[in-house]
Design a protein around this motif. Structure first.
Motif, PDB file in Angstrom:
ATOM      1  N   PRO A 106       0.831  -1.211   0.000  1.00 25.87           N
ATOM      2  CA  PRO A 106       0.000   0.000   0.000  1.00 25.87           C
ATOM      3  C   PRO A 106       0.863   1.258   0.000  1.00 25.87           C
ATOM      4  N   PRO A 107       0.387   2.333  -0.596  1.00 30.16           N
ATOM      5  CA  PRO A 107       1.161   3.586  -0.592  1.00 30.16           C
ATOM      6  C   PRO A 107       1.572   3.982   0.824  1.00 30.16           C
ATOM      7  N   LEU A 108       2.717   4.582   0.921  1.00 30.73           N
ATOM      8  CA  LEU A 108       3.259   4.929   2.233  1.00 30.73           C
ATOM      9  C   LEU A 108       2.286   5.781   3.038  1.00 30.73           C
ATOM     10  N   THR A 109       1.631   6.730   2.393  1.00 33.15           N
ATOM     11  CA  THR A 109       0.691   7.594   3.099  1.00 33.15           C
ATOM     12  C   THR A 109      -0.369   6.782   3.826  1.00 33.15           C
ATOM     13  N   ALA A 119       0.506  16.092   8.397  1.00 32.51           N
ATOM     14  CA  ALA A 119       1.837  16.651   8.644  1.00 32.51           C
ATOM     15  C   ALA A 119       2.861  16.053   7.691  1.00 32.51           C
ATOM     16  N   TYR A 120       2.734  14.769   7.413  1.00 33.54           N
ATOM     17  CA  TYR A 120       3.635  14.118   6.459  1.00 33.54           C
ATOM     18  C   TYR A 120       3.484  14.735   5.071  1.00 33.54           C
ATOM     19  N   ALA A 121       2.239  14.901   4.620  1.00 32.04           N
ATOM     20  CA  ALA A 121       1.998  15.490   3.307  1.00 32.04           C
ATOM     21  C   ALA A 121       2.582  16.896   3.217  1.00 32.04           C
ATOM     22  N   LYS A 122       2.437  17.682   4.284  1.00 38.80           N
ATOM     23  CA  LYS A 122       3.007  19.028   4.293  1.00 38.80           C
ATOM     24  C   LYS A 122       4.529  18.979   4.210  1.00 38.80           C
ATOM     25  N   ALA A 123       5.133  18.033   4.930  1.00 38.60           N
ATOM     26  CA  ALA A 123       6.590  17.907   4.900  1.00 38.60           C
ATOM     27  C   ALA A 123       7.084  17.607   3.493  1.00 38.60           C
ATOM     28  N   ASN A 132       2.313  12.839  -2.802  1.00 37.80           N
ATOM     29  CA  ASN A 132       2.488  11.384  -2.900  1.00 37.80           C
ATOM     30  C   ASN A 132       3.835  10.991  -3.501  1.00 37.80           C
ATOM     31  N   ALA A 133       4.776  11.931  -3.595  1.00 41.93           N
ATOM     32  CA  ALA A 133       6.035  11.685  -4.299  1.00 41.93           C
ATOM     33  C   ALA A 133       6.870  10.565  -3.686  1.00 41.93           C
ATOM     34  N   LEU A 134       6.748  10.363  -2.385  1.00 42.37           N
ATOM     35  CA  LEU A 134       7.560   9.354  -1.700  1.00 42.37           C
ATOM     36  C   LEU A 134       6.764   8.091  -1.385  1.00 42.37           C
ATOM     37  N   ASP A 135       5.578   7.965  -1.933  1.00 47.01           N
ATOM     38  CA  ASP A 135       4.694   6.862  -1.553  1.00 47.01           C
ATOM     39  C   ASP A 135       5.227   5.488  -1.923  1.00 47.01           C
TER      40      ASP A 135
END
Length: 302
Positions: A106-109, A119-123, A132-135
């Protein structure tokens, strides 16, 4: 909370080659700052090994490669770093091979706790990337990206880091430079962490990002002023909250390096070892591991 930034910076010199995140070039800093970082020595009748702790990225203008540190380097016939970086293309391949999640994951998010997702998405978007660039990444790689990538905006650069300076000086002087570990080994330590440990690593990183500038500034100040105990407290103490991460990234590696040093003492010569400063401070330091092996180390006073 794990001080993931300190752990990543202490343990992962290879993070300087991570892909995907755009890097902001640091602006020159006109004011010079004298630094006197801590240095230790292990010595017997025919062998001398210096232990120097580094901060992998620094701002321009800091003068540390002088006095006792330069004298120790000049006296040494060989240099040992945590690792000797492979070329960029090989490094990228290694990182992607070990840091990308398996197909069907599953995607990291979605794997993050719900209360950490915003907070992760904002980072991520603060780095100029889509949310979703690091998912596709494993949590450890996303955590390291988020820890290291903002440093350029704060003026820190690997080109000013001790590893780069020492490597260039060794090349000029014709001294061999080898690594205590390989890039594949270092990546394997992170990739081998359990999924819960990696997710904790990532969520703690997100929690710490708002204080990143102060954390880094405090660590560099402690390093420059030769205060290893204060540096260890900032870098390592909170790792006790995650025994798996502490064992993998700190204790086990310090034990292996201490074993190598003890074995090297059987050969005559002088060696200059430079590793992340967090490894040379605190109760699980390389020096503490050496003491358990019956090898004494001493701080070089200068």
């Amino acid at each position: 909370m794990i001080k993931t930034f300190g752990a990543a910076l202490s343990a992962l010199s290879l993070a300087l080659a991570l892909p995907a995140c755009a890097q902001t070039q640091p602006k020159p800093q006109p004011a010079a700052q004298d630094a006197d970082p801590a240095l230790w020595v292990v010595r017997d009748q025919d062998t001398t090994i210096y232990l120097f702790g580094t901060i992998h990225v620094l701002k321009p203008g800091m003068t540390w490669f002088d006095e006792a540190v330069k004298k120790a380097f000049d006296a040494s016939s060989e240099v040992k770093l945590e690792l000797v970086m492979p070329d960029q293309s090989e490094m990228q391949k290694l990182v992607m091979a070990t840091g990308v999640a398996a197909p069907g994951t599953p995607p990291l998010t979605q794997r993050l706790p719900a209360d950490k997702r915003a907070a992760y998405a904002k980072a991520v978007t603060d780095l100029g990337l889509p949310a979703n660039a690091l998912d596709i990444y494993k949590p450890w790689l996303a955590a390291t990206q988020l820890s290291i990538a903002p440093l350029g905006k704060l003026g820190y650069d690997a080109e000013n880091g001790p590893e780069q300076v020492i490597t260039a000086a060794a090349k000029t002087a014709g001294k061999p430079v080898t690594g205590l570990e390989t890039a594949a080994q270092q990546l394997g330590y992170f990739s081998g962490l359990s999924e819960p440990a990696q997710l904790q690593f990532l969520t703690s990183t997100v929690d710490e990002l708002p204080t990143l500038a102060k954390t880094m500034s405090d660590m560099v100040d402690d390093w420059a002023e030769g205060k290893p105990d204060a540096l260890a407290k900032e870098m390592n103490d909170s790792l006790k909250d995650s025994p798996e991460v502490a064992k993998t990234l700190l204790v086990d590696r310090n034990q292996r390096w201490a074993t190598w040093i003890k074995a090297r003492m059987a050969q005559p010569g002088t060696v200059f070892i430079a590793v992340g400063a967090g490894h040379l401070a605190g109760r699980d330091s390389v020096q503490a591991q050496l003491a358990k092996l019956g090898v004494k180390s001493a701080r070089v006073i200068y």
